[in-house]
Design an enzyme around this catalytic site. Structure first.
Site, mmCIF file in Angstrom:
data_model
loop_
_atom_site.group_PDB
_atom_site.id
_atom_site.type_symbol
_atom_site.label_atom_id
_atom_site.label_comp_id
_atom_site.label_asym_id
_atom_site.label_seq_id
_atom_site.Cartn_x
_atom_site.Cartn_y
_atom_site.Cartn_z
ATOM 1 N N LYS A 164 13.742 -27.038 87.072
ATOM 2 C CA LYS A 164 12.638 -26.980 86.035
ATOM 3 C C LYS A 164 13.349 -26.498 84.834
ATOM 4 C CE LYS A 164 8.981 -26.216 89.572
ATOM 5 N NZ LYS A 164 8.105 -25.368 90.178
ATOM 6 N N TYR A 223 2.116 -33.707 89.800
ATOM 7 C CA TYR A 223 1.325 -32.571 90.377
ATOM 8 C C TYR A 223 -0.307 -32.949 90.505
ATOM 9 C CZ TYR A 223 5.073 -29.044 89.978
ATOM 10 O OH TYR A 223 6.137 -28.365 90.015
ATOM 11 N N ASN A 250 9.630 -20.750 88.873
ATOM 12 C CA ASN A 250 10.416 -20.579 90.000
ATOM 13 C C ASN A 250 11.785 -21.595 90.057
ATOM 14 O OD1 ASN A 250 8.919 -22.888 90.382
ATOM 15 N ND2 ASN A 250 7.991 -21.873 91.922
ATOM 16 N N HIS A 280 11.832 -27.395 91.947
ATOM 17 C CA HIS A 280 10.773 -28.194 92.805
ATOM 18 C C HIS A 280 11.558 -28.645 93.959
ATOM 19 C CE1 HIS A 280 7.584 -30.743 94.031
ATOM 20 N NE2 HIS A 280 8.626 -31.658 94.121
ATOM 21 N N GLU A 307 6.921 -38.769 95.210
ATOM 22 C CA GLU A 307 7.622 -38.286 94.231
ATOM 23 C C GLU A 307 9.057 -39.132 93.961
ATOM 24 O OE1 GLU A 307 8.045 -34.366 95.370
ATOM 25 O OE2 GLU A 307 6.100 -33.910 95.396
HETATM 26 N N1 UDP Z 1 2.365 -22.196 90.685
HETATM 27 C C1 UDP Z 1 2.137 -21.200 89.632
HETATM 28 N N2 UDP Z 1 0.994 -20.331 90.223
HETATM 29 C C2 UDP Z 1 0.879 -20.362 91.458
HETATM 30 C C3 UDP Z 1 0.888 -21.456 92.190
HETATM 31 C C4 UDP Z 1 1.837 -22.499 91.804
HETATM 32 O O1 UDP Z 1 2.414 -21.240 88.692
HETATM 33 O O2 UDP Z 1 -0.135 -19.564 91.913
HETATM 34 C C5 UDP Z 1 3.333 -23.465 89.895
HETATM 35 C C6 UDP Z 1 4.791 -23.079 90.638
HETATM 36 O O3 UDP Z 1 5.656 -23.433 89.412
HETATM 37 C C7 UDP Z 1 4.857 -24.167 91.839
HETATM 38 C C8 UDP Z 1 3.913 -25.334 91.438
HETATM 39 O O4 UDP Z 1 2.895 -24.838 90.690
HETATM 40 O O5 UDP Z 1 6.232 -24.269 92.232
HETATM 41 C C9 UDP Z 1 3.544 -26.148 92.450
HETATM 42 O O6 UDP Z 1 2.558 -25.462 93.326
HETATM 43 P P1 UDP Z 1 2.799 -25.480 95.074
HETATM 44 O O7 UDP Z 1 1.563 -25.078 95.391
HETATM 45 O O8 UDP Z 1 3.082 -27.156 95.221
HETATM 46 O O9 UDP Z 1 4.211 -24.831 95.415
HETATM 47 P P2 UDP Z 1 5.516 -25.411 95.567
HETATM 48 O O10 UDP Z 1 5.306 -26.791 96.423
HETATM 49 O O11 UDP Z 1 6.380 -25.652 94.287
HETATM 50 O O12 UDP Z 1 6.460 -24.382 96.416
HETATM 51 MG MG MG Z 2 4.222 -28.302 96.228
#
Ligand code: UDP
Ligand code: MG
Length: 151
Positions: free
Chosen positions: A11, A51, A125, A128, A139
């Site tokens: 990212k 997303y 984080n 992805h 995706e």
């Molecule tokens: N995210 C965030 N705050 C939250 C939850 C998610 O900023 O409380 C962002 C973070 O970048 C995350 C992305 O949204 O990686 C997608 O969320 P998801 O729940 O799909 O998590 P992932 O699959 O990336 O672990």
């Molecule tokens: Mg996810």
């Protein structure tokens, strides 16, 4: 268990903070084969499609800004898109990546090592990784043409 393909994105925080090399090192040592890689400029349309399932979440708006480089615009809106392939790759790569919240991620994971919770509250984080087989298929079709994958 099946041979799977999974999408990884380094990212904008990872690109901006020069974490691509360290991140790829971790992914390579997870034991899977890299079959696709490219730098991608993330349009608003691509961000929304990627997303789409999170569109009603309270963090959706900052997430759209984040994934398009809006918090790291010294590197414009670039991400590094990678595809890894191997047995049970989706779940195994998710283990290497770690929990969504970098504060809660195990410190041996990519997110636990390099991620942070931004002062504005969203998670930076670094990576992805596709969450399951259905998401991975959707995706991969969104980010790569079939001929770009050397599997
Ligand atoms: N995210 C965030 N705050 C939250 C939850 C998610 O900023 O409380 C962002 C973070 O970048 C995350 C992305 O949204 O990686 C997608 O969320 P998801 O729940 O799909 O998590 P992932 O699959 O990336 O672990
Ligand atoms: Mg996810």
């Amino acid at each position: 268990m099946a041979i799977e393909k999974t999408l990884i994105l380094i990212k904008p925080d990872g690109i901006s903070r020069k974490l691509s090399g360290l991140t790829i090192d971790r992914l390579d040592h997870a034991g899977f084969e890299m079959i696709g890689a490219k730098v991608v400029s993330v349009s608003d349309e691509l961000a929304h499609k990627h997303y789409i399932e999170l569109k009603d979440e309270p963090f959706f708006e900052p997430l759209m800004k984040f994934i398009q480089g809006g918090f790291h615009n010294n590197y414009k809106n670039k991400v590094l898109a990678l595809v890894y392939q191997g047995e049970n790759a989706i779940e195994e790569i998710r283990k290497t990546v770690g929990a969504t919240n970098p504060e809660e991620a195990d410190p041996t994971t990519i997110r636990g090592s390099f991620g942070r919770v931004a002062t504005k509250g969203h998670y930076e984080n670094v990576v992805h990784a596709s969450g399951n087989a259905k998401d991975a298929a959707r995706e991969l079709a969104l980010w790569f043409k079939p001929e770009e994958l050397l599997d």
